[in-house]
Design a protein around this motif. Structure first.
Motif, PDB file in Angstrom:
ATOM      1  N   GLU A 138       1.684  -1.268   0.366  1.00 18.33           N
ATOM      2  CA  GLU A 138       0.306  -0.224  -0.020  1.00 18.33           C
ATOM      3  C   GLU A 138       1.101   1.165  -0.173  1.00 18.33           C
ATOM      4  OE1 GLU A 138      -4.343  -0.422   2.424  1.00 18.33           O
ATOM      5  OE2 GLU A 138      -1.746  -1.573   3.137  1.00 18.33           O
ATOM      6  N   VAL A 139       2.304   1.228  -0.327  1.00 14.94           N
ATOM      7  CA  VAL A 139       2.847   2.412  -0.006  1.00 14.94           C
ATOM      8  C   VAL A 139       3.928   2.677  -1.374  1.00 14.94           C
ATOM      9  CG1 VAL A 139       5.186   3.419   0.761  1.00 14.94           C
ATOM     10  CG2 VAL A 139       3.811   1.942   2.371  1.00 14.94           C
ATOM     11  N   VAL A 140       3.098   3.311  -1.941  1.00 19.33           N
ATOM     12  CA  VAL A 140       3.702   3.820  -3.538  1.00 19.33           C
ATOM     13  C   VAL A 140       5.069   4.740  -3.471  1.00 19.33           C
ATOM     14  CG1 VAL A 140       1.493   3.440  -4.829  1.00 19.33           C
ATOM     15  CG2 VAL A 140       2.048   5.597  -3.762  1.00 19.33           C
ATOM     16  N   TYR A 141       5.843   4.482  -4.027  1.00 19.81           N
ATOM     17  CA  TYR A 141       7.303   5.612  -4.270  1.00 19.81           C
ATOM     18  C   TYR A 141       6.838   6.486  -5.337  1.00 19.81           C
ATOM     19  CZ  TYR A 141       9.169   2.388  -0.026  1.00 19.81           C
ATOM     20  OH  TYR A 141       9.244   1.584   0.458  1.00 19.81           O
ATOM     21  N   GLN A 142       7.140   7.546  -4.668  1.00 15.06           N
ATOM     22  CA  GLN A 142       7.150   8.880  -6.202  1.00 15.06           C
ATOM     23  C   GLN A 142       8.543   9.490  -5.913  1.00 15.06           C
ATOM     24  OE1 GLN A 142       3.879  11.865  -5.869  1.00 15.06           O
ATOM     25  NE2 GLN A 142       2.963  10.377  -7.043  1.00 15.06           N
ATOM     26  N   GLU A 143       8.696   9.795  -7.179  1.00 19.65           N
ATOM     27  CA  GLU A 143      10.394  11.031  -6.744  1.00 19.65           C
ATOM     28  C   GLU A 143      10.098  12.217  -6.557  1.00 19.65           C
ATOM     29  OE1 GLU A 143      12.774  11.338 -10.517  1.00 19.65           O
ATOM     30  OE2 GLU A 143      13.296   9.349  -9.227  1.00 19.65           O
ATOM     31  N   TYR A 154      17.827  18.029  -4.110  1.00 17.77           N
ATOM     32  CA  TYR A 154      18.093  17.033  -3.613  1.00 17.77           C
ATOM     33  C   TYR A 154      16.660  16.099  -4.163  1.00 17.77           C
ATOM     34  CZ  TYR A 154      19.777  11.984  -2.440  1.00 17.77           C
ATOM     35  OH  TYR A 154      19.848  10.899  -2.607  1.00 17.77           O
ATOM     36  N   THR A 155      16.494  15.089  -4.924  1.00 12.88           N
ATOM     37  CA  THR A 155      15.247  14.213  -5.518  1.00 12.88           C
ATOM     38  C   THR A 155      15.732  12.987  -5.329  1.00 12.88           C
ATOM     39  OG1 THR A 155      15.833  15.526  -7.572  1.00 12.88           O
ATOM     40  CG2 THR A 155      14.280  13.457  -7.817  1.00 12.88           C
ATOM     41  N   ASN A 156      14.785  12.804  -4.316  1.00 13.55           N
ATOM     42  CA  ASN A 156      14.445  11.001  -3.519  1.00 13.55           C
ATOM     43  C   ASN A 156      13.501  10.489  -3.696  1.00 13.55           C
ATOM     44  OD1 ASN A 156      14.177  12.401  -2.025  1.00 13.55           O
ATOM     45  ND2 ASN A 156      14.560  11.410  -0.587  1.00 13.55           N
ATOM     46  N   LYS A 157      13.405   8.983  -3.453  1.00 15.75           N
ATOM     47  CA  LYS A 157      11.850   8.478  -3.968  1.00 15.75           C
ATOM     48  C   LYS A 157      10.782   9.257  -2.355  1.00 15.75           C
ATOM     49  CE  LYS A 157      11.989   6.132  -8.165  1.00 15.75           C
ATOM     50  NZ  LYS A 157      11.646   4.909  -8.486  1.00 15.75           N
ATOM     51  N   VAL A 158      10.304   9.275  -2.287  1.00 14.20           N
ATOM     52  CA  VAL A 158       9.195   9.233  -0.773  1.00 14.20           C
ATOM     53  C   VAL A 158       8.356   8.221  -0.917  1.00 14.20           C
ATOM     54  CG1 VAL A 158       7.860  10.550   0.268  1.00 14.20           C
ATOM     55  CG2 VAL A 158      10.205  11.803  -1.288  1.00 14.20           C
ATOM     56  N   GLY A 159       7.826   7.267  -0.029  1.00 17.30           N
ATOM     57  CA  GLY A 159       6.907   6.691  -0.016  1.00 17.30           C
ATOM     58  C   GLY A 159       5.210   6.621   0.198  1.00 17.30           C
ATOM     59  N   VAL A 167      -0.579  10.558   1.749  1.00 13.46           N
ATOM     60  CA  VAL A 167       0.685  11.441   2.455  1.00 13.46           C
ATOM     61  C   VAL A 167       2.000  10.679   2.539  1.00 13.46           C
ATOM     62  CG1 VAL A 167      -1.196  13.194   3.856  1.00 13.46           C
ATOM     63  CG2 VAL A 167      -0.254  10.683   4.550  1.00 13.46           C
ATOM     64  N   PRO A 168       3.126  11.091   2.454  1.00 15.12           N
ATOM     65  CA  PRO A 168       4.055  10.237   3.387  1.00 15.12           C
ATOM     66  C   PRO A 168       3.921   9.167   4.212  1.00 15.12           C
ATOM     67  CG  PRO A 168       4.905  12.668   3.192  1.00 15.12           C
ATOM     68  CD  PRO A 168       3.146  12.683   3.047  1.00 15.12           C
ATOM     69  N   ILE A 169       4.351   8.453   3.705  1.00 21.04           N
ATOM     70  CA  ILE A 169       4.257   6.779   4.765  1.00 21.04           C
ATOM     71  C   ILE A 169       5.633   7.648   6.122  1.00 21.04           C
ATOM     72  CG2 ILE A 169       5.454   4.666   5.516  1.00 21.04           C
ATOM     73  CD1 ILE A 169       2.684   5.428   3.897  1.00 21.04           C
ATOM     74  N   GLU A 170       5.393   7.336   7.239  1.00 18.32           N
ATOM     75  CA  GLU A 170       5.767   7.804   8.573  1.00 18.32           C
ATOM     76  C   GLU A 170       6.466   5.774   8.674  1.00 18.32           C
ATOM     77  OE1 GLU A 170       8.497   9.619  10.093  1.00 18.32           O
ATOM     78  OE2 GLU A 170       6.632  11.036   9.515  1.00 18.32           O
ATOM     79  N   PRO A 171       8.092   5.803   9.019  1.00 24.87           N
ATOM     80  CA  PRO A 171       7.657   4.503   9.350  1.00 24.87           C
ATOM     81  C   PRO A 171       7.733   3.951  11.072  1.00 24.87           C
ATOM     82  CG  PRO A 171      10.028   5.055   7.876  1.00 24.87           C
ATOM     83  CD  PRO A 171       9.277   5.932   8.778  1.00 24.87           C
TER      84      PRO A 171
END
Length: 874
Positions: free
Chosen positions: A188-193, A337-342, A349-353
């Motif tokens: 259920e987590v999608v990664y997006q740049e 900086y470009t990174n992939k956010v879950g 919304v961004p996932i919080e581990p």
RNA sequence: GGGCGCUUAGCUCAGUCGGUUUAGAGCACAUGCCUUACAAGCAUGGGGUCGGCAGUUCGAGCCUGCCAGUGCCCACCA
């Protein structure tokens, strides 16, 4: 019968026939002696409304089901809806919010009442919409993933897996959705740049001057730092070994630890370790025995434990802390900086581990038979490329986090005693009984047990769908289960291959020992004509019901199917629906033509009509075989195109034009009967794709009893096609086209009767066809054509239309010379092959013979053309 | 970072075991037609050298390698 309009009006027939089908129970299925054909619907969200993706998916299922029914199988399509735990709860929460009610102000029961109200209010909408599409579902079997049978099935399976030791409860780092305030599964987590920043923070080294600099994308987590980590092999950071550093702003001292996990090349080679808020940091924390500070509340705001910025949202803190660090001189620099956010698949919304206690299902063993089934072809994917995707996921499957901190869903059947003892049972009564036994305290009451607050992941009920729909979990040996399971085909999108398809296969083998379905047809995604995914924001997503209103359900179904090979995305354009609508109209008008004929029983069948009937029968036989083959390969768009061309080209443009009597003249009985027979078969072939218009016309072309329907008529088996006649007719068509071309290029009126000269002889049964379709007075076989004529070639045959003085010698010469040039070019390629000794020596005899035939034909053609040119010039 | 797929006419796609034309279909396009079923129609026609390069083969759109472009899936690099 009254005059029919020249334009087909879908609105006047669609609802009528759907109602007819339903009233006569034509969608209903019960086990009997026939071969079963079963499809279960991918249950749409109970509160959902029909979108283009559904439209495509449901159309495909309906086509398969209707086709199977017409092949004499006992076809069943089971409909239903999904409670869609997180999606529905989010909607309910939002609506309550709009009414000024917070979820936290309600008890669980109060909230669930609202959710059920919502379900009852909106739950039927999408099922009603499916009827507009023409879906032939057995509505008497409509199920819901949270109805009684399905719920009890889920409980049974949960308890069973728990007892097998496959379900366990544990503290793990999970994906936390701060908006929905629940854990999510990895799927259920999608990664997006995302374009963010990389912050370089200064950590003062204790006991000496200077700083150790750490690069991080999440400066707001420094309050949770409990160590800094370097790679022991990093030459540039050797001076930090064994030191302690001070967390900026916070002022807390933390140790510098060493681990070769750290990438020397990244940033400065120094890593800040926040065990509570990053999976890797958690791993480091465990390994190095670090304390863990949880600085977030469940909603993503900073907790008391953070010490700073308490109550602020994590995103706001990131902005604020950047300023504060900079002011304090603790920010070395900031880089783009470009990174992939879950992101949460549902709330975006961004996932919080987050470290939390959750329920998990062990996957490693369950996965094995499910992987084997697909690899061995016991379950076949269409297109096959998805086997790779599937294999990849199935070979390294992590445990499935199945608990959700939600109320709408199946509540986890685990109860806790005050001393922490856990009992897992299907019902509260059984749990109490078990608790008494386990604790040895017979005096325990329900009040001594506290049920787990969490609900199960939605997919924990949908993975049982093909089984639980037939009550196969609770009553494995029941008659429905024996007859309908395994189901035949599953139609779904590749986006839920892991969520749903893979897990259904797992459940199938675990609970029935057999696959849940034989074939999986993966549809593509419906995009707009620019290739963009359809979305509400872009406003590029048409409402299927509006399209149906505009083009008719059959038109929209046809339009989508024309463009949709399995697994290919479809680029939607209204033009597709127009094409579908136009085809409906074509069928309608063909019907009007035939319906208008008067029959005269005394008439002999004309030769060209007898020929036409034989030829179309051959075309039909060929098409029937082709369509059958294409269906077996799930190439539905090709099957539709085959029928489309059969109807439009062969039937309407050639057959009907051939047998059509002159204006107000009657037709003979034999031809009329044959024509109606053809029409009947064509309608049957088309029915799975276009159910409404085909029923309407089928009811008109014969006497039908009440309750009779094309739905249950049979698609005939293909007979042996007369290939010789098909070939002769193909040649005849070319000749006719040649004459028509002469008419067009010479500006001859369509009705002017012409003579066609054939140089040499034509051995074909189709001469009457040529005469009729080319509008000829006569065909003459001559040794030498008339001087002033327009000539053309079909194969090696030279043909000419005498034109008297009106011939344009220059133009004619030009055309003949172009033909000659082409023929010579072709000859050259053939002779090049034949001139190659190794070709003659190595190629199969048949291939060489073929080339020799081509050579001879080309030579003969060239000779003919040269003569013709000489004659014109001479 | 790893894996998988795709690239053929203006667009969307077929093309089986390498061997029938100098590669097909639908749509779009052009031209001519209101021909008593249909202008949401009829007829005719134009249009691609199969992403690039190299190789294997008697023969390549199809097999192999490299390159380019593109899409998808998976992955803990802060």
């Amino acid at each position: 019968m009254k005059e029919l309009a020249s334009v087909y009006d879908p609105k006047s027939v669609e609802d009528k026939w759907y109602q007819y089908w339903e009233e006569h129970g034509l969608f209903h299925s019960e086990p009997d002696g026939r071969e079963p054909y079963t499809v279960v619907i991918p249950p749409p969200n109970v509160t959902g409304v029909l979108h283009m993706g559904h439209m495509l998916n449901e159309t495909i299922q309906d086509i398969l089901v209707r086709r199977a029914r017409m092949e004499g199988k006992n076809a069943l399509w089971v409909p239903g809806t999904d409670h869609a735990s997180i999606a529905t709860e989010a909607k309910v929460v939002k609506r309550l919010q709009e009414q000024g009610v917070k979820k936290s102000d309600l008890t669980r029961d109060e909230f669930l009442k609202h959710a059920w109200d919502w379900t009852h209010e909106y739950g039927g909408i999408i099922l009603k919409q499916l009827r507009k599409v023409g879906a032939s579902c057995d509505w008497s079997r409509t199920a819901f993933t949270m109805d009684e049978t399905r719920s009890r099935s889920v409980m049974r399976v949960f308890v069973d897996l728990y007892n097998k030791g496959l379900i366990y409860r544990g503290v793990r780092m999970v994906n936390w959705d701060p908006a929905a305030r629940t854990a999510l599964s990895d799927e259920e987590v999608v990664y997006q740049e995302q374009h963010g920043k990389l912050y370089y923070l200064r950590y003062k080294i204790v006991g000496e001057e200077g700083y150790a600099v750490v690069a991080t994308t999440r400066p707001e987590t420094i309050m949770g730092d409990t160590a800094m980590c370097i790679n022991p092999n990093d030459p540039k950071n050797q001076h930090l070994r064994g030191k302690r550093v001070i967390v900026p702003l916070v002022g807390r001292e933390i140790p510098v630890i060493e681990d070769d996990y750290v990438d020397i090349e990244f940033g400065t080679g120094c890593l800040k370790v926040t065990p509570c808020h990053d999976v890797n940091d958690y791993m480091l924390g465990q390994k190095h025995n670090l304390p863990a500070i949880n600085i977030f509340n469940d909603d993503g705001t900073l907790s008391e434990a953070a010490g700073l910025y308490v109550g602020m949202d994590r995103m706001a803190v990131r902005e604020q802390i950047e300023k504060d660090l900079t002011e304090a001189g603790l920010m070395e620099k900031v880089e783009p900086y470009t990174n992939k956010v879950g992101l949460s698949e549902r709330t975006k919304v961004p996932i919080e581990p987050k470290l939390s206690t959750q329920w998990f299902l062990k996957m490693s063993e369950l996965v094995k038979p499910a992987l084997k089934a697909v690899e061995d072809g016991e379950i076949v994917f269409h297109p096959a490329k998805f086997v790779n995707t599937y294999r990849h996921w199935m070979t390294d499957t992590k445990d499935w986090c199945i608990s959700r901190q939600l109320w709408w869903g199946h509540r986890i059947p685990a109860w806790y005693l005050a001393d922490g003892t856990v009992v897992v049972a299907e019902t509260a009564e059984q749990a109490l009984e078990q608790a008494r036994r386990v604790s040895g305290n017979a005096a325990l009451t329900a009040d001594d047990l506290r049920q787990d607050d969490d609900a199960l992941d939605t997919w924990f009920s949908s993975w049982l769908w093909p089984i639980s729909l037939f009550d196969g979990i609770l009553n494995p040996d029941n008659d429905q289960m024996k007859y309908y399971y395994p189901t035949s085909d599953l139609v779904t999108g590749p986006d839920i291959i892991f969520f749903w398809v893979a897990r259904m296969i797992i459940a199938g083998y675990e609970y029935v020992g057999r696959p849940p379905f034989r074939n999986v047809y993966f549809t593509g995604i419906v995009r707009d004509k620019l290739g963009r995914k359809m979305s509400k924001q872009l406003g590029n997503s048409p409402d299927p019901l509006e399209l149906i209103d505009h083009y008719g359900a059959d038109g929209v179904r046809m339009g989508l199917m024309l463009a949709a090979p399995a697994g290919n995305d479809i680029l939607y354009d209204d033009a597709l629906c127009e094409q579908g609508r136009n085809f409906n109209n074509k069928i309608w008008n063909s019907f009007r033509l035939v319906k208008g004929w008067a029959v005269d029983d005394a008439l002999e069948q004309p030769v060209h009509c007898g020929l036409a009937v034989k030829w179309f029968q051959a075309s039909l036989d060929k098409a029937l075989a082709e369509v059958k083959d294409l269906f077996s390969k799930f190439r539905l768009n090709d099957a539709l195109m085959t029928i489309y061309r059969l109807f439009w080209e062969d039937f309407s443009a050639w057959y009907l034009e051939l047998v059509k009597p002159a204006y107000q003249q009657p037709i003979d009985r034999a031809t009329l009967d044959a024509t109606i027979g053809f029409f009947d078969t064509l309608l049957r072939l088309l029915h799975p794709f276009m159910p409404f218009i085909t029923e309407e016309l089928w009811q008109h072309i014969g006497e039908r009893a009440d309750g009779e329907s094309i739905m249950t008529a049979r698609i005939p088996a293909a007979g042996e096609a007369d290939e010789a006649l098909l070939a002769a007719m193909a040649q005849a068509k070319e000749i006719v086209a040649g004459v028509r071309n002469v008419r067009k290029t010479k500006n001859l009126p369509p009705r002017q009767a012409l003579t066609l000269q054939i140089v040499g002889a034509l051995d074909s049964p189709c001469k009457p066809v040529i005469v009729k379709m080319a509008g000829l007075e006569a065909i003459e076989e001559v040794t030498e054509k008339a001087g002033a004529s327009a000539s053309f070639m079909v194969g090696t045959l030279e043909l000419a239309v005498p034109l008297g003085d009106s011939i344009d010698v220059e133009a004619e010469l030009k055309k003949l010379e172009a033909d000659l040039q082409y023929a010579r070019g072709f000859l050259a390629t053939v002779e090049k092959k034949l001139g190659n000794e190794r070709f003659v020596a190595n190629a199969p005899e048949a291939v060489v013979a073929m080339e020799r035939k081509k050579q001879a034909d080309a030579l003969s053609k060239i000779a003919t053309l040269e003569q013709a040119i000489a004659a014109l010039k001479g």
